[in-house]
Design a protein around this motif. Structure first.
Motif, PDB file in Angstrom:
ATOM      1  N   VAL A  14     -43.713   9.071  37.515  1.00  0.00           N
ATOM      2  CA  VAL A  14     -43.898  10.493  37.800  1.00  0.00           C
ATOM      3  C   VAL A  14     -44.442  11.200  36.562  1.00  0.00           C
ATOM      4  N   ASP A  15     -45.514  11.916  36.753  1.00  0.00           N
ATOM      5  CA  ASP A  15     -46.060  12.805  35.724  1.00  0.00           C
ATOM      6  C   ASP A  15     -45.342  14.145  35.885  1.00  0.00           C
ATOM      7  N   VAL A  16     -44.410  14.432  34.983  1.00  0.00           N
ATOM      8  CA  VAL A  16     -43.621  15.659  35.051  1.00  0.00           C
ATOM      9  C   VAL A  16     -44.278  16.705  34.158  1.00  0.00           C
ATOM     10  N   ARG A  17     -44.633  17.837  34.750  1.00  0.00           N
ATOM     11  CA  ARG A  17     -45.244  18.918  33.983  1.00  0.00           C
ATOM     12  C   ARG A  17     -44.169  19.942  33.611  1.00  0.00           C
ATOM     13  N   LEU A  18     -44.263  20.441  32.380  1.00  0.00           N
ATOM     14  CA  LEU A  18     -43.273  21.392  31.882  1.00  0.00           C
ATOM     15  C   LEU A  18     -43.955  22.570  31.211  1.00  0.00           C
ATOM     16  N   ALA A  19     -43.228  23.671  31.139  1.00  0.00           N
ATOM     17  CA  ALA A  19     -43.695  24.864  30.444  1.00  0.00           C
ATOM     18  C   ALA A  19     -42.590  25.341  29.514  1.00  0.00           C
TER      19      ALA A  19
ATOM     20  N   ARG B  73     -45.937  15.098  39.699  1.00  0.00           N
ATOM     21  CA  ARG B  73     -47.112  14.389  40.206  1.00  0.00           C
ATOM     22  C   ARG B  73     -46.813  12.887  40.248  1.00  0.00           C
ATOM     23  N   PRO B  74     -46.220  12.408  41.336  1.00  0.00           N
ATOM     24  CA  PRO B  74     -45.880  10.983  41.419  1.00  0.00           C
ATOM     25  C   PRO B  74     -47.128  10.098  41.507  1.00  0.00           C
ATOM     26  N   ALA B  75     -46.967   8.863  41.091  1.00  0.00           N
ATOM     27  CA  ALA B  75     -48.063   7.898  41.128  1.00  0.00           C
ATOM     28  C   ALA B  75     -48.475   7.595  42.563  1.00  0.00           C
ATOM     29  N   ASP B  76     -49.752   7.285  42.722  1.00  0.00           N
ATOM     30  CA  ASP B  76     -50.285   6.878  44.025  1.00  0.00           C
ATOM     31  C   ASP B  76     -51.244   5.715  43.792  1.00  0.00           C
ATOM     32  N   PRO B  77     -50.716   4.504  43.610  1.00  0.00           N
ATOM     33  CA  PRO B  77     -51.583   3.361  43.298  1.00  0.00           C
ATOM     34  C   PRO B  77     -52.533   2.969  44.412  1.00  0.00           C
ATOM     35  N   GLY B  78     -52.206   3.316  45.645  1.00  0.00           N
ATOM     36  CA  GLY B  78     -53.022   2.882  46.769  1.00  0.00           C
ATOM     37  C   GLY B  78     -52.560   1.527  47.281  1.00  0.00           C
ATOM     38  N   PRO B  79     -53.119   1.086  48.407  1.00  0.00           N
ATOM     39  CA  PRO B  79     -52.685  -0.186  49.014  1.00  0.00           C
ATOM     40  C   PRO B  79     -53.172  -1.384  48.217  1.00  0.00           C
ATOM     41  N   PRO B  80     -52.514  -2.534  48.389  1.00  0.00           N
ATOM     42  CA  PRO B  80     -52.970  -3.757  47.710  1.00  0.00           C
ATOM     43  C   PRO B  80     -54.370  -4.152  48.171  1.00  0.00           C
ATOM     44  N   ALA B  81     -55.136  -4.702  47.255  1.00  0.00           N
ATOM     45  CA  ALA B  81     -56.473  -5.189  47.585  1.00  0.00           C
ATOM     46  C   ALA B  81     -56.370  -6.495  48.370  1.00  0.00           C
ATOM     47  N   ALA B  82     -57.416  -6.791  49.125  1.00  0.00           N
ATOM     48  CA  ALA B  82     -57.430  -8.029  49.908  1.00  0.00           C
ATOM     49  C   ALA B  82     -57.434  -9.254  49.011  1.00  0.00           C
ATOM     50  N   SER B  83     -58.050  -9.138  47.825  1.00  0.00           N
ATOM     51  CA  SER B  83     -58.073 -10.245  46.877  1.00  0.00           C
ATOM     52  C   SER B  83     -58.128  -9.675  45.467  1.00  0.00           C
ATOM     53  N   LEU B  84     -57.669 -10.460  44.505  1.00  0.00           N
ATOM     54  CA  LEU B  84     -57.630 -10.030  43.113  1.00  0.00           C
ATOM     55  C   LEU B  84     -58.366 -11.037  42.248  1.00  0.00           C
TER      56      LEU B  84
ATOM     57  N   ALA C 213     -48.417  -2.143  40.796  1.00  0.00           N
ATOM     58  CA  ALA C 213     -49.143  -1.763  42.011  1.00  0.00           C
ATOM     59  C   ALA C 213     -50.579  -1.364  41.692  1.00  0.00           C
ATOM     60  N   ASP C 214     -50.799  -0.771  40.516  1.00  0.00           N
ATOM     61  CA  ASP C 214     -52.175  -0.454  40.092  1.00  0.00           C
ATOM     62  C   ASP C 214     -53.012  -1.716  40.019  1.00  0.00           C
ATOM     63  N   PHE C 215     -52.469  -2.756  39.397  1.00  0.00           N
ATOM     64  CA  PHE C 215     -53.208  -4.018  39.317  1.00  0.00           C
ATOM     65  C   PHE C 215     -53.413  -4.607  40.707  1.00  0.00           C
ATOM     66  N   ARG C 216     -52.385  -4.544  41.551  1.00  0.00           N
ATOM     67  CA  ARG C 216     -52.505  -5.115  42.892  1.00  0.00           C
ATOM     68  C   ARG C 216     -53.508  -4.347  43.754  1.00  0.00           C
ATOM     69  N   SER C 217     -53.769  -3.100  43.402  1.00  0.00           N
ATOM     70  CA  SER C 217     -54.719  -2.299  44.188  1.00  0.00           C
ATOM     71  C   SER C 217     -56.158  -2.724  43.961  1.00  0.00           C
ATOM     72  N   GLY C 218     -56.391  -3.501  42.904  1.00  0.00           N
ATOM     73  CA  GLY C 218     -57.754  -3.919  42.590  1.00  0.00           C
ATOM     74  C   GLY C 218     -58.572  -2.847  41.901  1.00  0.00           C
ATOM     75  N   GLN C 219     -57.922  -1.759  41.447  1.00  0.00           N
ATOM     76  CA  GLN C 219     -58.650  -0.642  40.850  1.00  0.00           C
ATOM     77  C   GLN C 219     -58.563  -0.614  39.325  1.00  0.00           C
ATOM     78  N   VAL C 220     -58.018  -1.663  38.727  1.00  0.00           N
ATOM     79  CA  VAL C 220     -57.946  -1.751  37.272  1.00  0.00           C
ATOM     80  C   VAL C 220     -58.999  -2.736  36.794  1.00  0.00           C
TER      81      VAL C 220
ATOM     82  N   ARG D 143     -52.878   3.062  35.547  1.00  0.00           N
ATOM     83  CA  ARG D 143     -53.844   3.951  36.202  1.00  0.00           C
ATOM     84  C   ARG D 143     -53.185   5.172  36.840  1.00  0.00           C
ATOM     85  N   SER D 144     -52.244   4.949  37.749  1.00  0.00           N
ATOM     86  CA  SER D 144     -51.638   6.063  38.484  1.00  0.00           C
ATOM     87  C   SER D 144     -50.435   6.618  37.732  1.00  0.00           C
ATOM     88  N   GLY D 145     -50.088   7.861  38.044  1.00  0.00           N
ATOM     89  CA  GLY D 145     -48.977   8.509  37.363  1.00  0.00           C
ATOM     90  C   GLY D 145     -49.362   9.072  36.011  1.00  0.00           C
ATOM     91  N   HIS D 146     -50.656   9.125  35.721  1.00  0.00           N
ATOM     92  CA  HIS D 146     -51.162   9.669  34.455  1.00  0.00           C
ATOM     93  C   HIS D 146     -52.032  10.886  34.757  1.00  0.00           C
TER      94      HIS D 146
END
Length: 341
Positions: free
Chosen positions: A171-176, A191-202, A223-230, A253-256
């Motif tokens: 979770v990306d926690v924003r503060l003031a 702002r919680p992470a949203d890695p997306g679904p796993p990729a069909a292949s890695l 999950a970021d690595f499993r999504s194939g988006q890294v 990747r996600s949660g940043h």
């Protein structure tokens, strides 16, 4: 770029604890050696979506957890403590305490608005009861009046039949900053992470990262690595570094933050071209007792492994490119590695 640093038990120790179905996953901020105090809460490298899911739910007790507390060397321990308190309150509840209304009530008890509680997403899945263990709290950005704290965590949920499912999120926690000196930081957004679904292949290199015992990945990072988006450049570098170091990753990747905090410049993280490390060989980067030579050696090894910019608690000289090494308050508690492709 981002931040991070407080240890706990290793993945192997956690898995043994979960196998006993009563896990005391400690997550204090101090510690040294191979299994720092907050590594105990480290998520295994198996992951999927950021919500609490597991391939093998079991009927068991929810594991025991411990509150995460900032350790020595923090730029703003109060900021981190505030962000963590909200995540811990929203992500854990006793039997019968599920649902959005109950989450809003837990938030209200910490003077956090219902609107913020409604942004918790994967932190509040449908479940009869839940337990949550913060792995680490890392700076995502520090300005005079606003800040970001990135919190990877493990979560166990239990249904009415007693089946426990393991998962987690970041979770990306924003503060003031507030006017009241007794509570200078207020949580304004989640702002919680949203890695997306796993990729069909890695790729082969990503598959190796997910299986490498010397690389600890929290749930959303796996999950970021499993999504194939890294990008494979990130995986290649981690494997190269794992040949020398044991690595605790905080964020991939996600949660940043999408942009480098406080700017309109896109961060390499959401593009799948960066990774943050909060602990090296069981030593938190933030801890003053961590040998400087260990952190500096890791930073230089990251550059040698292909990172075009490397941030951390120390300003290093040299490097193959202009401004290859950098430091600031945000990177006081972790090592950031960015890659061009």
């Amino acid at each position: 770029m981002s931040a991070g640093a407080t240890p706990g038990p290793t993945r192997r120790g956690v898995l043994l604890g979960v196998a006993g179905l009563v896990c005391a996953s400690g997550c204090s901020s101090g510690g040294s050696g191979k299994a720092p105090a907050s590594s105990a809460a480290q998520a295994p490298a198996s992951g999927g979506a950021p919500s609490a899911t597991s391939a093998a739910p079991t009927a068991a007790k929810l594991p025991a957890t411990t509150p995460w507390v900032p350790g020595p060397g923090e730029v703003s321990p109060q900021m981190k403590a505030r962000a963590v308190a909200v995540v811990e309150a929203l992500g854990a509840w006793p039997p019968g305490g599920g649902g959005q209304a109950a989450a809003q009530a837990r938030a209200a008890a910490l003077a956090v608005s219902a609107a913020v509680a409604d942004e918790a997403g994967p932190l509040v899945p449908e479940a009869d009861a839940a337990a949550l263990q913060v792995i680490y709290a890392q700076y995502g950005g520090i300005l005079d009046t606003t800040a970001s704290v990135l919190i990877p965590c493990r979560q166990w949920t239990q249904d009415a039949q007693g089946t426990v499912t393991e998962g987690g999120t970041t979770v990306d926690v924003r503060l003031a900053a507030g006017a009241d000196r007794s509570a200078p930081w207020a949580v304004t957004e989640l702002r919680p992470a949203d890695p997306g679904p796993p990729a069909a292949s890695l790729s082969a290199v990503v598959t190796r990262v997910l299986a490498e015992p010397r690389i600890e990945l929290p749930f959303a990072a796996a999950a970021d690595f499993r999504s194939g988006q890294v990008h494979d450049s990130v995986a290649d570098a981690l494997l190269a570094l794992a040949g020398t170091y044991e690595i605790n990753v905080s964020v991939v990747r996600s949660g940043h933050p999408i942009d480098v905090f406080g700017t309109t410049r896109p961060s390499d993280h959401p593009l799948g071209r960066a990774v943050d490390v909060w602990s090296i060989d069981g030593h938190p980067v933030v801890d003053p007792s961590t040998p400087r030579a260990l952190v500096e050696g890791f930073m230089r090894a990251a550059a040698a492994a292909g990172a075009y910019n490397v941030g951390g608690p120390y300003q290093l000289s040299g490097g193959g490119t202009s401004n290859q090494f950098f430091t600031d308050q945000t990177h006081h508690d972790h090592v950031h590695m960015g890659f061009r492709t």
